[in-house]
Design an enzyme around this catalytic site. Structure first.
Site, short mmCIF file in Angstrom:
data_model
loop_
_atom_site.label_atom_id
_atom_site.label_comp_id
_atom_site.label_asym_id
_atom_site.label_seq_id
_atom_site.Cartn_x
_atom_site.Cartn_y
_atom_site.Cartn_z
N VAL A 11 0.83 -1.20 0.00
CA VAL A 11 0.00 0.00 0.00
C VAL A 11 0.87 1.26 0.00
CG1 VAL A 11 -1.70 1.30 1.33
CG2 VAL A 11 -1.91 -1.17 1.12
N GLU A 151 -7.62 2.46 1.77
CA GLU A 151 -7.24 2.17 0.38
C GLU A 151 -8.10 1.04 -0.16
OE1 GLU A 151 -5.76 -0.77 -0.59
OE2 GLU A 151 -5.59 -1.64 1.42
N PHE A 249 -16.74 -10.31 -9.10
CA PHE A 249 -16.68 -11.03 -7.83
C PHE A 249 -17.78 -12.08 -7.69
CE2 PHE A 249 -13.12 -9.55 -5.29
CZ PHE A 249 -12.61 -8.64 -6.21
N GLY A 257 -8.78 -15.84 -0.72
CA GLY A 257 -7.67 -15.83 0.23
C GLY A 257 -6.98 -14.49 0.15
N CYS A 260 -5.92 -9.80 2.69
CA CYS A 260 -6.96 -8.83 3.07
C CYS A 260 -8.28 -9.47 3.49
CB CYS A 260 -7.20 -7.86 1.92
SG CYS A 260 -5.70 -7.01 1.42
N LYS A 263 -8.40 -11.75 6.72
CA LYS A 263 -8.03 -10.95 7.90
C LYS A 263 -9.10 -9.90 8.21
CE LYS A 263 -5.52 -7.21 7.61
NZ LYS A 263 -4.57 -6.13 7.53
N LYS A 320 -4.10 -15.28 -6.05
CA LYS A 320 -4.93 -14.93 -7.20
C LYS A 320 -3.97 -14.61 -8.34
CE LYS A 320 -5.09 -9.99 -6.58
NZ LYS A 320 -5.86 -8.78 -6.51
C1 UGA Z 1 -8.97 -6.88 -1.95
C2 UGA Z 1 -10.02 -5.90 -2.48
O1 UGA Z 1 -10.52 -6.36 -3.74
C3 UGA Z 1 -9.44 -4.50 -2.62
O2 UGA Z 1 -10.45 -3.58 -3.03
C4 UGA Z 1 -8.87 -4.07 -1.27
O3 UGA Z 1 -8.29 -2.78 -1.33
C5 UGA Z 1 -7.80 -5.07 -0.84
O4 UGA Z 1 -8.42 -6.36 -0.72
C6 UGA Z 1 -7.24 -4.64 0.48
O5 UGA Z 1 -7.99 -4.61 1.48
O6 UGA Z 1 -6.10 -4.19 0.54
P1 UGA Z 1 -6.96 -8.27 -3.03
O7 UGA Z 1 -6.84 -8.95 -1.70
O8 UGA Z 1 -5.72 -7.74 -3.68
O9 UGA Z 1 -7.95 -7.00 -2.93
O10 UGA Z 1 -7.59 -9.31 -4.01
P2 UGA Z 1 -8.98 -9.57 -4.75
O11 UGA Z 1 -8.82 -9.30 -6.19
O12 UGA Z 1 -10.09 -8.87 -4.08
O13 UGA Z 1 -9.14 -11.14 -4.55
C7 UGA Z 1 -9.24 -11.72 -3.25
C8 UGA Z 1 -9.50 -13.21 -3.33
O14 UGA Z 1 -10.81 -13.47 -3.82
C9 UGA Z 1 -8.55 -13.99 -4.23
O15 UGA Z 1 -8.16 -15.18 -3.57
C10 UGA Z 1 -9.39 -14.30 -5.46
O16 UGA Z 1 -8.99 -15.48 -6.10
C11 UGA Z 1 -10.77 -14.46 -4.83
N1 UGA Z 1 -11.89 -14.21 -5.78
C12 UGA Z 1 -12.06 -12.98 -6.30
C13 UGA Z 1 -12.77 -15.24 -6.09
O17 UGA Z 1 -12.63 -16.39 -5.59
N2 UGA Z 1 -13.81 -14.99 -6.93
C14 UGA Z 1 -14.02 -13.76 -7.47
O18 UGA Z 1 -15.00 -13.61 -8.24
C15 UGA Z 1 -13.13 -12.73 -7.16
#
Ligand code: UGA
Length: 429
Positions: A11, A151, A249, A257, A260, A263, A320
């Protein structure tokens, strides 16, 4: 404006760099002297598309500097951002000791009015504590304001998310810091939502929990689809075009996982409990997520029967796509689960091999995605990397002992895979 960012993790580094990119003068502070040295030399400690070039460009332009001195950062800026880790504790609550430490360091360095902005993800009411701490430890009678500015960056897309935010949330207690924050964010041309501090802090937890809820919802729908003989992707498309729902999503898989969602869900449940609300809905979101992995493992064991001494190829280790981050990665959890039952793993990830190596000491790391299948009894997709769609399926089938494919991220078309002669199992289809 003159800005400083304390903490150069994901961040802090992305935020500082993008602030410099739009013309602010930025000092990034980190107490890890080696990291500071690396950044000063133009290297970056994480993989984030587009970031390294931006860091080098802004360092060269003299707008971005790195130091390990908090006082140097604080004294040479109008606005000080706190972007230090807020790791989880065993009971689900957040360890706020880094935030407290930084608040004390800032207090010691204050010599004139500053705006102190919390960017780290924190439970509601942390801003109050930060203000109290700074007041307590500041020996001079200097004025300051505390702001909450959560953020919303996604790893792997962090630069784009910061340069083109869909909204900026600013929590303040008075007009003066609100005006300064508008100036900081003016070059980004994004809607700015100004709230009280508690609401801004809550927006962050509420946003991430809602996104996690969306994923658990579609995973639950996937389970109903499996029982009903329906296809979760078609259901997601069908409901997602309703603008009130939205298609993003809604990808079913082996669960969410990362550093973020898991937690933040635990922290939100915990802080809600502490202030008197039992957030059962979010506990169910967690339960569905854990169950999703178990259901996928069961699919594998139902097909392969005994896992002991089976050779399984796993594509994907990052939590991811587009990141090398393996923290709380469902892919790593899956590997550990399969290894625990005696499977021998051959693994590959486009970016996360180095970070995954210490976590999977008994796995064979294969440098070429198309060689993973060699001698395997089954192939598994654990992370949604787009490039896995390009895998040479004909070659894989030839070099495997049996053409069995478990797709934990629904990257392939079931009918196509069956036509090609695969025993193919995915999620909710
Ligand atoms: C997430 C949020 O999307 C951000 O907006 C936020 O700022 C960030 O956390 C944070 O708090 O710092 P991030 O953890 O980078 O971002 O990843 P995501 O793209 O949200 O994915 C999270 C998990 O969900 C991954 O394991 C991904 O594989 C899973 N996922 C996502 C799914 O299983 N299905 C979906 O349709 C989307």
């Amino acid at each position: 404006m003159q800005l400083s960012i304390i903490g150069t993790g994901y961040v802090g580094l992305v935020t500082g760099t993008c602030f410099a990119e739009v013309g602010h003068q930025v000092i990034c502070v980190d107490n890890d002297a080696n990291k500071v040295k690396m950044l000063q030399a133009g290297g970056i400690p994480i993989y984030e598309p587009g970031l390294e070039d931006l860091v080098q460009k802004n360092v060269a332009a003299g707008r971005l500097k790195f130091t390990s001195s908090t006082a140097e950062g604080v004294q040479n800026s109008d606005v000080v951002f706190i972007a230090v880790p807020t790791p989880p504790q065993v009971d689900g609550s957040v360890d706020l000791s880094y935030i407290e430490r930084v608040a004390r360091d800032i207090a010691a360095a204050l010599t004139s009015y500053k705006i102190i902005v919390d960017k780290s993800t924190v439970p509601v009411k942390t801003g109050e504590k930060v203000a109290e701490t700074i007041k307590r430890y500041c020996t001079s009678k200097v004025e300051f304001d505390v702001v909450s500015n959560p953020e919303f960056l996604r790893e792997g897309f962090a630069v784009g998310d910061l340069m083109k935010p869909d909204r900026v949330v600013v929590g303040v207690a008075s007009p003066r810091p609100a005006a300064a924050m508008r100036e900081v964010y003016a070059p980004f041309n994004a809607p700015i939502i100004v709230t009280d501090i508690n609401s801004a802090e809550l927006i962050k937890h509420a946003a991430n929990s809602f996104l996690a809820l969306k994923i658990s919802y579609i995973n639950a729908i996937a389970n109903v689809c499996e029982a009903a003989g329906a296809n979760v992707q078609e259901v997601a498309n069908g409901i997602g075009l309703d603008e009130r729902i939205g298609r993003r999503f809604l990808n079913a898989g082996i669960g969410f996982g990362g550093s973020c969602f898991p937690k933040d869900l635990s922290a939100f449940i915990k802080i809600a409990e502490q202030i008197g609300y039992d957030f059962k809905l979010l506990k169910e979101v967690q339960r569905i997520n854990a169950d999703q992995m178990e259901r996928f493992v069961k699919k594998i064991t139902d097909t392969l029967w005994v896992l002991k001494d089976k050779k399984i190829g796993v594509l994907g280790l990052a939590f991811k796509q587009n990141t090398d981050d393996v923290r709380s990665s469902p892919a790593i959890d899956l590997c550990l689960r399969l290894a625990k039952d005696g499977a021998a793993l051959r693994v590959y990830d486009p970016k996360a091999m180095e970070k995954a190596r210490p976590l999977l000491p008994n796995a064979t790391f294969v440098a070429d995605m198309n060689a993973v299948a060699e001698g395997c009894d089954a192939l598994v997709i654990a992370t949604e990397w787009d490039e896995f769609k390009q895998i040479d399926l004909a070659r894989a089938k030839k070099i495997m002992t049996a053409p069995i494919f478990f797709d934990g991220r629904n990257l392939f078309d079931p009918a196509e895979m069956e036509k090609l002669g695969w025993i193919y199992k995915s999620v909710g289809r």
